[in-house]
Motif scaffolding. Structure first.
Motif, short mmCIF file in Angstrom:
data_model
loop_
_atom_site.label_atom_id
_atom_site.label_comp_id
_atom_site.label_asym_id
_atom_site.label_seq_id
_atom_site.Cartn_x
_atom_site.Cartn_y
_atom_site.Cartn_z
N VAL A 168 43.58 12.12 -42.51
CA VAL A 168 44.58 12.98 -41.73
C VAL A 168 45.27 13.66 -42.91
CG1 VAL A 168 46.84 12.95 -40.65
CG2 VAL A 168 45.40 11.21 -40.04
N LEU A 169 45.37 15.10 -42.88
CA LEU A 169 45.70 15.93 -44.01
C LEU A 169 47.02 16.32 -43.73
CD1 LEU A 169 42.57 17.86 -44.92
CD2 LEU A 169 43.69 15.70 -45.85
N SER A 170 48.25 16.38 -44.49
CA SER A 170 49.52 16.52 -44.18
C SER A 170 49.46 18.05 -44.21
CB SER A 170 50.50 16.02 -44.92
OG SER A 170 50.51 16.47 -46.39
N ARG A 171 50.44 18.88 -43.64
CA ARG A 171 50.74 20.25 -43.71
C ARG A 171 50.87 20.51 -45.21
NH1 ARG A 171 52.75 19.09 -38.99
NH2 ARG A 171 51.99 20.24 -37.12
N THR A 172 51.43 19.80 -45.88
CA THR A 172 51.97 19.91 -47.30
C THR A 172 50.74 19.89 -48.19
OG1 THR A 172 54.11 18.70 -46.89
CG2 THR A 172 53.76 19.24 -48.99
N LEU A 173 49.88 18.98 -48.06
CA LEU A 173 48.85 19.04 -48.61
C LEU A 173 48.02 20.01 -48.42
CD1 LEU A 173 46.64 15.98 -49.62
CD2 LEU A 173 45.28 18.02 -48.48
N ILE A 174 47.59 20.58 -47.08
CA ILE A 174 46.82 21.94 -46.91
C ILE A 174 47.49 23.05 -47.61
CG2 ILE A 174 46.12 23.31 -44.87
CD1 ILE A 174 46.08 20.83 -43.28
N ALA A 175 48.88 23.15 -47.54
CA ALA A 175 49.56 24.42 -48.00
C ALA A 175 49.20 24.38 -49.57
CB ALA A 175 50.92 24.25 -48.04
N GLU A 176 49.30 23.13 -50.19
CA GLU A 176 49.07 22.84 -51.56
C GLU A 176 47.66 23.37 -51.86
OE1 GLU A 176 51.15 19.67 -53.88
OE2 GLU A 176 48.90 19.36 -54.02
N GLN A 177 46.86 22.97 -51.16
CA GLN A 177 45.43 23.13 -51.48
C GLN A 177 44.96 24.68 -51.46
OE1 GLN A 177 42.74 20.42 -52.54
NE2 GLN A 177 44.51 19.46 -53.38
N ILE A 178 45.15 25.08 -50.25
CA ILE A 178 44.67 26.27 -49.94
C ILE A 178 45.61 27.47 -50.21
CG2 ILE A 178 43.94 27.71 -47.81
CD1 ILE A 178 42.10 25.22 -48.51
N TRP A 179 46.83 27.57 -49.91
CA TRP A 179 47.78 28.56 -50.30
C TRP A 179 48.52 28.42 -51.73
CZ3 TRP A 179 46.33 27.01 -45.23
CH2 TRP A 179 45.98 28.12 -44.50
N ASP A 180 48.50 27.20 -52.23
CA ASP A 180 49.13 27.04 -53.48
C ASP A 180 50.65 27.24 -53.37
OD1 ASP A 180 48.87 26.27 -56.04
OD2 ASP A 180 49.13 28.15 -56.94
#
Ligand code: CA
Length: 223
Positions: A168-180
């Protein structure tokens, strides 16, 4: 488990060595890209922690050489906060994960444990889940043999989800990884991007692969 750290900042390298050794890993370190590569080719490490900017040879070149030589051990990149392109480039070259400096040791340890648990299949150049196939090097994805028309951001998002299948990937993690970017409350960007990705990857097909975990984030899974 034998880990190699290639990092020229002595403080970071010794902090990592100390923490990982205390956590039960056998750790080698190198502060030079050329030497680090030779070690990585010579010894069958279970994991490599790799800095990008190094004297002798940079992290990209090390990763590329290792993958060309058929070495499939997981590689965790250490990258600077503002280097979002570095991260995309790293994924294309076959990096398995990133950690943005400065990071907490607990975060690094969690990533290391996760990477060591993964099956070697995930380090291949292609990934297959149900009828979805991703070719990382060519930035292509298809379902049931039909090519999906994805933007490079969508491809990066799909790759992130798929490489961490079942997690399960949190929105925060996704934001950090893809959108910085960091969010506190506004996670709408991620939801919109996921919706767009779903419209291409899931909506036209019976079997859904991207699932919402209410209040947490998203998980990519063949259920
Ligand atoms: Ca460095």
């Amino acid at each position: 488990m034998h880990i190699l750290i290639i990092e020229d900042e002595e403080k970071t390298a010794s902090f990592l060595r100390k923490g990982l050794t205390e956590s039960g890993y056998v750790v080698d370190t190198s502060g030079n890209g050329d030497e680090g590569l030779l070690l990585a080719l010579d010894i069958d490490y279970d994991l490599i922690i790799l800095d990008v900017m190094l004297p002798g040879r940079d992290g990209w070149s090390i990763l590329e050489t290792l993958r060309r030589a058929g070495r499939k051990m997981p590689v965790l990149f250490l990258t600077a906060r503002d280097m979002v392109h570095d991260r995309v480039k790293g994924l294309e070259l076959g990096a398995d994960d990133y950690l943005i400096k400065p990071f907490a040791f607990s975060e690094l340890l969690a990533r290391v444990r996760l990477l060591l648990r993964r099956t070697p299949q995930r380090h291949n150049e292609t990934l297959q889940v149900a009828d979805l196939e991703i070719e990382f090097a060519r930035q292509r994805a298809s379902r049931g043999g039909s090519r999906l028309d994805l933007t490079s951001k969508e491809f990066a998002l799909l790759s992130l989800l798929a490489r961490r299948e079942g997690e399960v990937l949190s929105r925060t993690l996704i934001a950090e990884q893809i959108w910085d970017i960091n969010f506190d409350s506004d996670t709408n960007v991620i939801d919109v991007a996921i919706r767009r990705l779903r419209s291409k990857v899931d909506d036209p097909f019976k079997k859904k692969l991207i699932h919402t975990v209410r209040g947490v984030g998203y998980v990519f899974e063949d259920r």
